[in-house]
Design a protein around this motif. Structure first.
Motif, short mmCIF file in Angstrom:
data_model
loop_
_atom_site.label_atom_id
_atom_site.label_comp_id
_atom_site.label_asym_id
_atom_site.label_seq_id
_atom_site.Cartn_x
_atom_site.Cartn_y
_atom_site.Cartn_z
N ALA A 20 1.04 -1.17 0.20
CA ALA A 20 -0.05 0.31 0.06
C ALA A 20 0.87 1.54 -0.38
O ALA A 20 0.23 2.31 0.09
CB ALA A 20 -1.02 0.08 1.08
N THR A 21 2.14 0.79 -0.05
CA THR A 21 2.57 2.34 -0.16
C THR A 21 4.33 1.97 -0.68
O THR A 21 4.78 0.67 -0.76
CB THR A 21 3.66 2.71 1.43
N PRO A 22 5.26 2.75 -1.43
CA PRO A 22 6.30 2.60 -2.21
C PRO A 22 7.22 1.63 -1.08
O PRO A 22 6.99 1.95 0.24
CB PRO A 22 7.34 3.83 -1.80
N THR A 23 8.31 0.87 -1.31
CA THR A 23 9.05 0.34 -1.28
C THR A 23 9.84 1.03 -0.37
O THR A 23 11.20 1.97 -0.92
CB THR A 23 10.02 -0.84 -1.94
N PRO A 24 9.76 0.47 1.57
CA PRO A 24 10.61 1.33 2.52
C PRO A 24 12.52 1.34 1.73
O PRO A 24 13.42 1.90 1.61
CB PRO A 24 10.89 1.02 3.50
N LEU A 25 13.49 -0.10 1.18
CA LEU A 25 14.13 -0.08 1.14
C LEU A 25 14.55 1.18 -0.45
O LEU A 25 15.57 0.77 -1.05
CB LEU A 25 14.50 -1.62 0.55
N LEU A 26 13.28 0.75 -1.38
CA LEU A 26 13.72 1.45 -2.95
C LEU A 26 14.12 2.80 -1.85
O LEU A 26 15.11 3.13 -2.27
CB LEU A 26 12.39 1.15 -2.97
N GLN A 27 12.99 3.43 -1.59
CA GLN A 27 13.69 4.90 -0.58
C GLN A 27 15.10 5.01 -0.65
O GLN A 27 15.03 6.27 -0.39
CB GLN A 27 12.39 4.84 -0.20
N LYS A 28 15.50 3.56 0.09
CA LYS A 28 16.11 4.59 0.97
C LYS A 28 17.78 4.02 -0.16
O LYS A 28 18.48 5.01 0.18
CB LYS A 28 16.38 3.16 2.32
N HIS A 29 17.63 3.46 -0.98
CA HIS A 29 18.75 3.73 -1.61
C HIS A 29 18.96 3.47 -2.35
O HIS A 29 19.83 3.45 -3.65
CB HIS A 29 19.11 1.33 -1.33
N TRP A 30 17.70 3.78 -3.23
CA TRP A 30 17.90 5.13 -4.45
C TRP A 30 18.89 5.97 -4.85
O TRP A 30 19.53 5.88 -5.58
CB TRP A 30 16.95 5.37 -5.34
N ALA A 31 18.93 6.97 -3.63
CA ALA A 31 19.68 7.73 -4.39
C ALA A 31 20.98 7.25 -4.63
O ALA A 31 21.93 7.99 -5.33
CB ALA A 31 19.68 9.00 -3.04
N ALA A 32 21.20 6.46 -4.28
CA ALA A 32 22.69 6.01 -3.72
C ALA A 32 22.99 5.64 -4.51
O ALA A 32 24.86 5.23 -5.85
CB ALA A 32 23.19 5.38 -2.59
N LEU A 33 22.45 4.94 -5.90
CA LEU A 33 23.15 4.43 -6.90
C LEU A 33 23.38 5.62 -7.80
O LEU A 33 24.01 4.96 -9.09
CB LEU A 33 21.31 4.00 -7.87
N GLY A 34 23.19 6.57 -7.51
CA GLY A 34 23.53 8.03 -8.98
C GLY A 34 22.70 8.21 -10.19
O GLY A 34 23.54 8.41 -10.92
N VAL A 35 21.67 7.14 -10.41
CA VAL A 35 21.16 7.53 -11.19
C VAL A 35 20.70 8.87 -11.81
O VAL A 35 19.73 9.59 -11.04
CB VAL A 35 19.92 6.44 -10.87
N PRO A 36 21.04 9.60 -12.75
CA PRO A 36 20.39 11.04 -13.00
C PRO A 36 19.35 11.48 -13.15
O PRO A 36 18.15 10.37 -13.31
CB PRO A 36 21.08 11.32 -14.88
N ALA A 37 18.66 11.96 -12.49
CA ALA A 37 16.60 12.86 -12.56
C ALA A 37 16.05 12.27 -13.14
O ALA A 37 14.56 11.65 -13.29
CB ALA A 37 17.21 14.11 -12.15
#
Ligand SMILES: C[S@@+](CC[C@H](N)C(=O)[O-])C[C@H]1O[C@@H](n2cnc3c(N)ncnc32)[C@H](O)[C@@H]1O
Length: 217
Positions: A20-37
């Motif tokens: 029912a909500t976005p995956t917390p582990l996505l929210q936690k780790h996404w930025a560190a991947l460094g994918v351009p916006a």
């Protein structure tokens, strides 16, 4: 899994995997991947995950692929979006705003279909597949993604003899063997899921969730 298995799951609303909500582990780790916006993110076996909306809210165009037309209809309905529809050799494309979902078979996608995907997010996709299809997923689908593509992969590990999948247990050595020839793999986090947590796998004696960062060579 035979496609009918998933069609039945959606028809009977047996979608315990949906969150029912976005995956917390996505929210936690996404930025560190460094994918351009503004980079496009591929979400294979997407269901109607809210992760697509979360990724779009970060500025990413999103390309999902999903077998179930019902799942796709529910996604757009639940977000009060009316998608444009077009056909291609990959299936029927539904697009509203930054989110496009192909109603089709992920294994039919080729390098042309995925050419502008700079990232991939997998939650409950690899682990939804039995062993032979996992080999195809890692060894035939992922190589269609462009070089320098980045990915976030979330798996589950539990003693497979405790119960049948899906979700299947996918051990770290299978991930390393399956992706290792084309992708650099970095383990980001391994966490035990307590039995009272909704993400626990019923019938398993213990469950870990594991997060990997992938980088296509
Ligand atoms: C366990 S669900 C996970 C959905 C989503 N990733 C999530 O986190 O909620 C797996 C989904 O993959 C879809 N699926 C299974 N095989 C597929 C295939 N070959 N191509 C496209 N979608 C597929 C199923 O219909 C189902 O919605």
């Amino acid at each position: 899994m035979h496609p009918d298995f998933w069609q039945q799951r959606w028809a009977n609303n047996q979608i315990g995997f949906h969150q029912a909500t976005p995956t917390p582990l996505l929210q936690k780790h996404w930025a560190a991947l460094g994918v351009p916006a503004a980079a496009k993110v591929f979400v294979p076996l997407c269901g109607k995950t809210l992760d697509m909306a979360w990724l779009a809210a970060q500025g990413h165009p999103v390309l999902g692929v999903e077998l179930s037309q019902l799942a796709i209809a529910q996604f757009f309905d639940e977000h009060a979006l009316t998608p444009d529809i077009r056909q291609s050799r990959y299936g029927t494309h539904y697009r509203a705003g930054a989110i496009e979902i192909i109603h089709g078979d992920a294994f039919a996608l080729d390098a042309h279909a995925l050419a502008d995907c700079a990232a991939v997010f997998d939650r409950a996709a690899l682990i939804a597949l039995p062993p032979a299809l996992r080999q195809r997923y890692m060894g035939a689908l992922y190589p269609q993604l462009p070089s320098a593509c980045r990915g976030l992969l979330i798996t589950l590990e539990y003693p497979q003899q405790d119960r049948d999948g899906p979700p299947f247990s996918v051990p770290e050595d299978e991930v390393r063997t399956g992706y290792g020839s084309h992708w650099d793999i970095a383990l980001q986090e391994r966490r035990s899921i307590p039995p009272e947590h909704p993400g626990f796998v019923n019938g398993a004696s213990r469950v870990d969730t594991v997060v990997y960062a992938l980088h296509r060579r």
